[in-house]
Design an enzyme around this catalytic site. Structure first.
Site, PDB file in Angstrom:
ATOM      1  N   ARG A  64      15.495  -2.844  -9.476  1.00 51.58           N
ATOM      2  CA  ARG A  64      14.624  -4.080  -9.332  1.00 51.58           C
ATOM      3  C   ARG A  64      14.404  -4.699 -10.760  1.00 51.58           C
ATOM      4  NH1 ARG A  64      10.821  -1.887 -12.187  1.00 51.58           N
ATOM      5  NH2 ARG A  64       9.568  -3.871 -11.883  1.00 51.58           N
ATOM      6  N   GLY A  65      13.393  -5.570 -10.623  1.00 51.58           N
ATOM      7  CA  GLY A  65      12.922  -6.581 -11.746  1.00 51.58           C
ATOM      8  C   GLY A  65      13.828  -7.590 -11.780  1.00 51.58           C
ATOM      9  N   ALA A  66      13.229  -8.874 -12.145  1.00 52.57           N
ATOM     10  CA  ALA A  66      14.312 -10.133 -11.812  1.00 52.57           C
ATOM     11  C   ALA A  66      15.315 -10.175 -12.784  1.00 52.57           C
ATOM     12  CB  ALA A  66      13.100 -11.167 -12.116  1.00 52.57           C
ATOM     13  N   ARG A  98      16.889 -10.121  -1.663  1.00 46.93           N
ATOM     14  CA  ARG A  98      15.413 -10.212  -1.834  1.00 46.93           C
ATOM     15  C   ARG A  98      15.408 -11.745  -2.269  1.00 46.93           C
ATOM     16  NH1 ARG A  98      12.250  -6.369  -5.665  1.00 46.93           N
ATOM     17  NH2 ARG A  98      10.513  -7.239  -4.309  1.00 46.93           N
ATOM     18  N   GLN A 212       4.330   0.432  -9.506  1.00 45.70           N
ATOM     19  CA  GLN A 212       5.354   0.287 -10.498  1.00 45.70           C
ATOM     20  C   GLN A 212       4.803   0.651 -11.723  1.00 45.70           C
ATOM     21  OE1 GLN A 212       5.050  -1.822  -7.752  1.00 45.70           O
ATOM     22  NE2 GLN A 212       6.966  -2.729  -7.143  1.00 45.70           N
ATOM     23  N   ASP A 253       9.218 -13.334 -11.352  1.00 48.12           N
ATOM     24  CA  ASP A 253      10.358 -13.386 -10.628  1.00 48.12           C
ATOM     25  C   ASP A 253      10.976 -14.898 -10.192  1.00 48.12           C
ATOM     26  OD1 ASP A 253      10.891 -10.305  -9.226  1.00 48.12           O
ATOM     27  OD2 ASP A 253       8.884 -10.854  -9.887  1.00 48.12           O
ATOM     28  N   ASN A 263       4.744 -13.840  -9.366  1.00 48.67           N
ATOM     29  CA  ASN A 263       5.215 -12.528  -9.919  1.00 48.67           C
ATOM     30  C   ASN A 263       4.579 -11.466  -9.055  1.00 48.67           C
ATOM     31  OD1 ASN A 263       6.039 -10.727 -12.428  1.00 48.67           O
ATOM     32  ND2 ASN A 263       3.786 -10.352 -12.491  1.00 48.67           N
ATOM     33  N   LYS A 264       4.728 -10.355  -9.350  1.00 52.25           N
ATOM     34  CA  LYS A 264       4.264  -9.247  -8.471  1.00 52.25           C
ATOM     35  C   LYS A 264       2.823  -9.470  -8.101  1.00 52.25           C
ATOM     36  CE  LYS A 264       6.002  -6.088  -7.464  1.00 52.25           C
ATOM     37  NZ  LYS A 264       6.740  -5.957  -6.170  1.00 52.25           N
TER      38      LYS A 264
END
Length: 382
Positions: A64-66, A98, A212, A253, A263-264
């Protein structure tokens, strides 16, 4: 689809266990991922031998993570090509795994374009696969370099906004080496401040519902020897009110052309709090996260996650006999519906600055972002 788990070894430190790597054992090339759903309880690696396995790893947040999703997507195309699978199908599946993280699509397209260009230029399937792999490796290397440059630009901005050091930084979600080919985005800035003795405290949001921050950012901060404190997301307001936050640092993201930042989920409330309390709200992300094709925040597709992530409390996914993977302890009545967006969108007027490897943009405007992206393209071409 084929995948398997392999223990990574207890004697390695996390900084020595990359979040992602390409390997070529005798039985054929594989993409090896540090399974982030198992952290911090276990450091376990997930071995992907084809694109469907990688798609599942992306959807389950094992990777995960852009920025890292972009790298993974590029390697996924190369994996399909090297192993002789349908590359077009693999690219389409990976790109849609995603929807919000634009870096995933960027990485997939870079490797896919290199593959197609090699074929168009008269190369055979083996040469085209080599071109896709070279593109993935190049993106991996570029992201590591971008991470270092972002950390430098971000630290310089912090020192400009907050002269004297002793920074108390609040961060959200996870933005360290687990999401990058290097040391990360926002976390890399905090780490740079720590290394030069200018980080007083890293405030770590838990980042519900998947934690996270608690599971991953605290894990990285602890292993880096940083002074950090974990808090629930809904405690951030009292922290601001007490005057304990000097700056907010988050990743992204997708950044729309007008500077709106996806973003998250939970980032937007922090931006509102930061504005009310006159605290800088800084976004740190590579230029590849800026999407000129998305005009504004309303045009960003926000991924909706399964409701059980909210209605159940889930420990790191250590296999338990009789329990389905991803299952947890119910905390809401059976049948409860849940609203579970993976991201929210912060409008540009709440963003103090966007820090990239090419420098910082402040104030955040459509024109400033366009100039930054144009400069980045010129550097890439040259």
């Amino acid at each position: 689809m084929a995948d398997q788990y392999a223990d990574s070894g207890d004697d390695k430190r996390p900084t020595e266990i990359p979040a992602l790597r390409w390997e070529e054992p005798p039985e054929g090339p594989v993409l090896v991922l540090l399974d982030q759903t198992r952290l911090p309880a276990e450091e376990v690696e997930l071995v992907c031998t084809d694109a469907p396995a990688l798609v599942e790893a992306i959807r389950s947040l094992a990777v995960r993570g852009a920025p890292l999703l972009g790298i993974a997507g590029a390697y996924g195309v190369a994996l399909a090509a090297v192993r002789g699978y349908d590359v077009d199908d693999a690219a389409a599946a990976l790109e849609s795994a995603r929807p919000t993280a634009v870096n995933l699509a960027v990485g997939v397209r870079r490797a896919h374009t290199a593959y197609q260009a090699a074929l168009t230029g008269g190369g055979d399937a083996r040469q085209a696969a080599g071109a896709a792999l070279a593109a993935a490796r190049r993106l991996h290397r570029e992201d590591a370099e971008a991470s270092t440059r972002m950390a430098g630009h971000g630290l310089a901005l912090l020192d400009e906004l907050l002269p004297g050091g002793g920074h108390r930084i609040l961060t959200h979600c996870n933005t360290g080496s687990l999401v990058s080919g290097g040391e990360g985005t926002a976390f890399a800035v905090a780490l740079a401040a720590h290394r030069v003795g200018r980080l007083r405290r890293l405030w770590v949001d838990e980042t519900r519902p998947l934690l996270q921050g608690a599971r991953l950012t605290a894990y990285e901060a602890a292993r880096s020897g940083m002074a950090y404190t974990l808090l629930t997301d809904n405690a951030a307001g009292s922290l601001f009110a007490a005057g304990e936050v000097d700056a907010v640092l988050v990743g992204a993201d997708r950044i729309a052309a007008d500077g709106s930042v996806a973003n998250k989920v939970g980032s937007y409330p922090l931006a509102v709090l930061a504005r009310y309390h006159h605290v800088p709200f800084i976004v740190v992300a590579p230029v590849t996260t800026v999407d000129p094709g998305t005009p504004d925040g309303a045009s960003i597709e926000v991924e909706q996650r399964p409701g059980h992530e909210v209605t159940e409390v889930t420990a790191p996914q250590v296999p338990v006999a009789g329990m389905e993977a991803g299952g947890g302890i119910p905390v809401a009545p059976l049948g409860t519906q849940a609203y579970n967006p993976a991201f929210d969108v912060t409008p540009p007027e709440l963003v103090t600055a966007i820090v990239t490897e090419e420098g910082a943009v402040s104030p955040v405007t459509t024109e400033a972002l366009a100039t930054l992206c144009a400069r980045s393209r010129q550097v890439t071409i040259s």
